[in-house]
Design an enzyme around this catalytic site. Structure first.
Site, PDB file in Angstrom:
ATOM      1  N   SER A 144       0.865  -1.097  -0.069  1.00  0.00           N
ATOM      2  CA  SER A 144      -0.180   0.070  -0.097  1.00  0.00           C
ATOM      3  C   SER A 144       0.668   1.394   0.009  1.00  0.00           C
ATOM      4  O   SER A 144       0.382   2.290  -0.262  1.00  0.00           O
ATOM      5  CB  SER A 144      -0.861  -0.002   1.219  1.00  0.00           C
ATOM      6  OG  SER A 144      -0.207  -0.161   2.232  1.00  0.00           O
ATOM      7  N   HIS A 165      -3.282  -4.050  -5.290  1.00  0.00           N
ATOM      8  CA  HIS A 165      -3.696  -3.504  -4.197  1.00  0.00           C
ATOM      9  C   HIS A 165      -4.996  -3.578  -3.774  1.00  0.00           C
ATOM     10  O   HIS A 165      -5.906  -2.744  -4.217  1.00  0.00           O
ATOM     11  CB  HIS A 165      -3.235  -1.849  -4.032  1.00  0.00           C
ATOM     12  CG  HIS A 165      -3.363  -1.237  -2.694  1.00  0.00           C
ATOM     13  ND1 HIS A 165      -3.591  -0.012  -2.507  1.00  0.00           N
ATOM     14  CD2 HIS A 165      -3.463  -1.793  -1.209  1.00  0.00           C
ATOM     15  CE1 HIS A 165      -3.870   0.434  -1.289  1.00  0.00           C
ATOM     16  NE2 HIS A 165      -3.409  -0.924  -0.379  1.00  0.00           N
ATOM     17  N   GLU A 177      -6.470  -1.448  -6.971  1.00  0.00           N
ATOM     18  CA  GLU A 177      -5.779  -0.776  -7.569  1.00  0.00           C
ATOM     19  C   GLU A 177      -4.455  -1.591  -8.317  1.00  0.00           C
ATOM     20  O   GLU A 177      -4.132  -2.288  -7.536  1.00  0.00           O
ATOM     21  CB  GLU A 177      -5.043   0.270  -6.691  1.00  0.00           C
ATOM     22  CG  GLU A 177      -5.947   1.542  -5.907  1.00  0.00           C
ATOM     23  CD  GLU A 177      -5.224   2.221  -5.062  1.00  0.00           C
ATOM     24  OE1 GLU A 177      -5.509   3.539  -5.116  1.00  0.00           O
ATOM     25  OE2 GLU A 177      -4.120   1.973  -4.518  1.00  0.00           O
ATOM     26  N   ASN A 215      -4.213   6.406  -1.576  1.00  0.00           N
ATOM     27  CA  ASN A 215      -3.390   6.828  -0.306  1.00  0.00           C
ATOM     28  C   ASN A 215      -2.820   8.117  -0.555  1.00  0.00           C
ATOM     29  O   ASN A 215      -2.393   8.830   0.463  1.00  0.00           O
ATOM     30  CB  ASN A 215      -2.433   5.622   0.174  1.00  0.00           C
ATOM     31  CG  ASN A 215      -3.113   4.707   1.070  1.00  0.00           C
ATOM     32  OD1 ASN A 215      -4.032   4.705   1.942  1.00  0.00           O
ATOM     33  ND2 ASN A 215      -2.610   3.635   0.925  1.00  0.00           N
TER      34      ASN A 215
END
Length: 549
Positions: A144, A165, A177, A215
């Site tokens: 991540s 991800h 992702e 993120n």
């Protein structure tokens, strides 16, 4: 990792989409998962329920066998809930195996790694795997926060390496992702994308940038709340309530980071900040650092921003007590996204007088009988105004939101503040009064999220649709930041951030070039349209004159 808990539940194995059948992994091929913690087990469950043989490996002796037992119990719960039939459960368990040695993964068509977030450890694992699996095996990391490119840097065949991800819990949250490293082949990325899609997930493509999509873009959701808290403008419970009940977010940032783990969230923030060479836009919070240092990590430790455990009582947000509304107010100009408030005031029996002496194209305001003006938050401080001003925070939908947040200037007397509180209470809203902080809570958060999203799209991190999809599905935002910005207007985002940048000249709020160019392009298009309209009107006037000559 940043993820909210979804209320959805996994279904039985979805059918492979026709357009993905040609490139998605065949269901007969083995999927291997290395690492049997929460994420590893979740990814294994997704592949298993989709119909693949699954092999689990963990370097800790006995952990893979324990994970097989745990997964069988998870499948039993799916049967109890009616999401999987008994025959499907038995078939899945028969396809699930623990691997005692890494060499037992040799026949895997896909290996997904979900081990500790430490670059050298991941690099060693994939170097070992490359000696074992076939050259056509797709290798994937669930990292991540680390660079996909760096993890694959020493591989003989880095082109077959991708990021996959998943978000926690992997069986429930739909987003994946699909991250292409610098050396990732397009065919490998497409195969990973279509495989995730065939598993019933919603994959999005993104480049290997710090934080990927979610993120990276989500940092202001936490950072701005922490900044408001650090400035003493509001307490965590009130900030959370503002973002939930006014902004429409599923959870507030303080309760969410308590769920994620303060150490995990702070580590991701610090990783992204370091990866962007300590860009002030990503600066971590000292308050969160102190929380981690004190071992108040959230739910898992029994205390974070809020207490947990038996007998723990969560603090309530500040909500103003009942106040008497004014008999009438005057609305000057256009309230734009807050126009619905006018109807709510009238429905409550308050007389609304409309004046037209505001400047066209500029935000209007609500004026109390005392002369105090209520403006929508624009990134300035209320004390900057020459007259007594109360700022109103942004809401996702002013007609339906539960809470209104107000920030009065020091020049606002208590009688006027009580009238303002009563005004919104009469419209059916709870009211929180916070300190005079520029941009308040929701407005500054949404403006920053939108700017981060514009910047990511311009830098080809992902396309705009994938960015909005990722933020809605990965962290349950009520609206994609780009769609939200389009509704508010890119000009509103630019003005809000420009004002914040003037208030805090550190670079944190400096509008991105992407946003500036977007607004300039919109203004140029509007100018062209106005010129064309004016030319058409002149031509029509000329034609009319010639016809009557």
């Amino acid at each position: 990792m940043t993820a909210n808990v979804s209320d959805s539940a996994p279904d039985a194995a979805p059918a492979t989409a026709p357009d993905s059948a040609a490139v998605a992994l065949d269901r007969s091929r083995t999927v291997a998962v290395v690492g049997t913690g929460t994420m590893g087990q979740g990814i294994a469950q997704v592949a298993l329920v989709a119909g693949h043989p699954v092999r689990l490996y963990d370097s800790a002796p006995g952990r893979a066998e324990e994970a097989v037992t745990a997964l069988a119990a998870r499948l039993d719960r799916l049967v109890e809930k009616g999401h999987l039939d008994k025959a499907g459960r038995d078939a899945a368990v028969a396809r699930l195996h623990a691997a005692a040695e890494l060499t037992e993964l040799a026949d895997a068509a896909l290996v997904v790694e979900a081990i500790v977030e430490h670059l050298p450890v991941k690099q060693r694992l994939f170097a070992d795997l490359e000696k074992i699996v076939g050259d056509d095996t797709l290798l994937a990391t669930n990292t991540s926060s680390l660079s996909v490119t760096a993890i694959a840097g020493g591989l003989r065949l880095p082109g077959r390496f991708v990021g996959l991800h998943f978000f926690n819990p992997a069986p429930l949250l739909p987003l994946v992702e699909v991250v292409s490293g610098f050396a990732t082949d397009a065919a490998a990325a497409t195969r990973a994308y279509e495989t995730a899609k065939s598993w019933g997930k919603t994959p999005v493509r993104c480049a290997d940038t710090p934080g990927f999509i979610v993120n990276r873009i989500a940092r202001p959701f936490y950072a701005e709340a922490l900044r408001v808290y650090e400035e003493g403008a509001a307490d965590p419970a009130t900030i959370d309530a503002a973002l939930r009940e006014s902004g429409g977010f599923r959870m507030g940032p303080f309760e969410l980071t308590d769920l994620i783990g303060q150490d995990v969230n702070e580590a991701v923030t610090r990783s992204v900040w370091d990866s962007f060479f300590q860009d002030p836009k990503f600066t971590p919070s000292l308050a969160q650092r102190r929380l981690v240092e004190s071992a108040r990590l959230g739910r898992k430790s029994g205390h974070g921003w809020f207490p947990y455990g038996d007998g723990a009582t969560a603090p309530a947000p500040h909500t103003a007590p009942p106040a008497a509304p004014p008999a009438s107010v005057t609305v000057q100009g256009d309230l734009y996204q807050a126009r619905a408030l006018v109807g709510l005031f009238e429905e409550s029996g308050i007389t609304v007088e409309r004046a037209d002496d505001a400047v066209p194209g500029y935000p209007g305001w609500i004026e109390l009988p005392s002369g105090t003006r209520l403006f929508l938050a624009d990134g300035t401080a209320a004390d900057d105004a020459e007259v007594p001003v109360i700022h109103i925070d942004l809401a996702l939908d002013f007609a339906t939101c539960e809470r209104i947040v107000l920030a009065p200037a020091a020049t606002v007397d208590d009688a006027s503040l009580q009238e303002a509180i009563g005004l919104f209470q009469a419209a059916g809203k709870k009211v929180s009064v916070i300190g005079d902080v520029p941009g308040l809570i929701v407005a500054r958060t949404v403006a920053m999220l939108a700017d981060f999203a514009y910047d990511a799209a311009t830098r080809a991190v992902a396309d705009p649709d994938d960015i909005d999809t990722a933020m809605r599905l990965g962290v349950n935002y009520p609206r994609g930041p780009l769609a939200w910005a389009e509704e508010l207007g890119a000009g509103w985002v630019l003005e809000t951030l420009s004002n914040l940048h003037e208030e805090y000249p550190t670079g944190r709020y400096a509008p991105s070039q992407a946003l500036r160019r977007r607004v300039a392009a919109e203004q140029a298009a509007a100018d062209r349209a106005a010129d064309e309209q004016a030319a058409a009107e002149r031509a029509a006037d000329t034609a009319a004159e010639e016809a009557t000559a």
